[in-house]
Design an enzyme around this catalytic site. Structure first.
Site, short mmCIF file in Angstrom:
data_model
loop_
_atom_site.label_atom_id
_atom_site.label_comp_id
_atom_site.label_asym_id
_atom_site.label_seq_id
_atom_site.Cartn_x
_atom_site.Cartn_y
_atom_site.Cartn_z
N LYS A 159 4.80 -9.99 5.97
CA LYS A 159 5.55 -10.23 4.73
C LYS A 159 6.46 -11.44 4.90
CE LYS A 159 5.49 -5.33 3.43
NZ LYS A 159 4.42 -5.01 4.37
N GLY A 174 0.81 -1.21 0.00
CA GLY A 174 0.00 0.00 0.00
C GLY A 174 0.84 1.26 0.00
N ASN A 175 2.04 1.19 0.64
CA ASN A 175 2.91 2.35 0.66
C ASN A 175 3.62 2.57 -0.67
OD1 ASN A 175 2.36 3.14 3.28
ND2 ASN A 175 3.87 1.76 4.15
N LYS A 228 -2.82 -8.26 3.13
CA LYS A 228 -2.68 -8.50 1.69
C LYS A 228 -1.54 -9.45 1.37
CE LYS A 228 1.03 -5.88 0.14
NZ LYS A 228 1.62 -5.71 1.45
N LYS A 243 -3.84 -4.69 12.28
CA LYS A 243 -3.65 -4.23 10.90
C LYS A 243 -3.81 -2.72 10.80
CE LYS A 243 -3.08 -4.62 6.49
NZ LYS A 243 -1.74 -4.93 5.97
#
Length: 320
Positions: free
Chosen positions: A266, A9-10, A208, A122
């Site tokens: 991640k 998202g970043n 995600k 989150k």
């Protein structure tokens, strides 16, 4: 190869940037310049984050008091369409006209008994000072946690169990389509307890990276590439002795500790994929995607590595 990417998202909206459509489109155009060469040589599925975007929609909805703010499953669907549209358009501007692109609204099942509902982690939405976060928390009942030197809203992030749109995704890939799917972790859904096969939305946000890992595993992808705003996984992040990891086995990497709200999911996703499939996962910067595919950039997670191999010279990364 079939390559599945998890676009952070970043990478779509840089930390501290105003949440404008113009800024997002500019960043998507930059992302497309890294994704397009990969799409020219391989099959490509693009997953992406939506934390800043879904947080903004929640804020905008809360400002209109005559109607209750839309739930997160609906906001997730809205952001899947918005971000997918931008990715489609910017990638389409770089790929041959004949190459099809498609964004698929993707429902993902979660477990109503998942313990994540008792411990929201989150991050969504923009950053705040502690004072502003405390004020909003008192007004709206939202939960905030520290994100670096700032504060951001947090919501529950349960583990994804099943992706409902796998068949149409496979069909699109058979037609050589670049597929944008599982955006923002997918639309969170569950079967309503006590009812037979009655699917409903859930007030949460699925990570995600974990959703994209599940998608990559179910599709039989050859590589999972998790793209963020750092050039590799680091140990001792933020300290003078910080070191970048070049290659690691899933077990060795899982033994280390990483922040739950940022690098942790991640690393977990990369380790899951490598252990379950025997194939490579990599984590690194969007601009280094081609090097990550070649194994010369980012952090590669693979069963072929016996432990942890550090980069000879630690590169200078950004925040995770």
């Amino acid at each position: 190869m079939l390559i599945v990417t998890a676009l952070g998202g970043n990478a779509l909206l840089r930390r501290g940037q105003a949440l404008t459509a113009e800024n997002q489109r500019e960043n998507v155009a930059i992302a497309a310049r890294s994704l397009a060469p990969v799409a020219m040589e391989h099959q490509l599925v693009v997953g992406h984050g939506n934390g800043p975007q879904v947080g903004l929609l929640a804020l905008q909805g809360a400002a209109y008091t005559k109607v209750a703010t839309y739930p997160f499953d609906v906001l997730g669907a809205e952001t899947e369409g918005m971000i997918g549209y931008m990715i489609e358009q910017e990638l389409g501007n770089l790929l041959p006209f004949e190459r099809p692109l498609a964004t698929l609204l993707t429902m993902i099942e979660v477990d109503p008994a998942d313990p994540a509902f008792q411990n929201p982690t989150k991050f969504i939405g923009p950053i705040y000072t502690r004072e502003d976060a405390d004020t909003i928390a008192a007004e709206k009942g939202w939960t905030f946690k520290a994100d670096g030197d700032s504060f951001r809203r947090v919501v529950a992030s349960p583990i994804p169990k099943r992706i409902f749109e796998l068949r149409p995704i496979r069909w699109l890939l058979d037609q050589n389509t670049v597929v944008i799917a599982a955006g923002g972790g997918g639309i969170p859904t569950m079967y309503e307890p006590g009812k037979e096969r009655h699917l409903v939305g859930v007030e949460c946000v699925i990570d995600k990276d974990l959703a994209t890992e599940l998608l990559a595993r179910e599709l039989g992808a050859d590589l999972l590439a998790i793209l963020t705003d750092v050039d590799a996984i680091y140990v001792d992040w933020g300290k003078p002795e910080a070191r970048a990891i070049r290659r690691a086995s899933p077990d060795a990497l899982a033994a280390l500790s990483f922040p739950a709200g940022s690098m942790g999911p991640k690393v977990e996703a990369a380790c899951r994929f490598a252990k379950a499939t025997g194939k490579r996962a990599c984590i690194g910067s969007l601009k280094d995607l081609s090097g990550m595919i070649a194994g010369t950039a980012g952090t590669t997670v693979t069963l072929e590595e016996g432990g942890i191999q550090y980069a000879a010279i630690a590169a200078q990364g950004a925040s995770s």
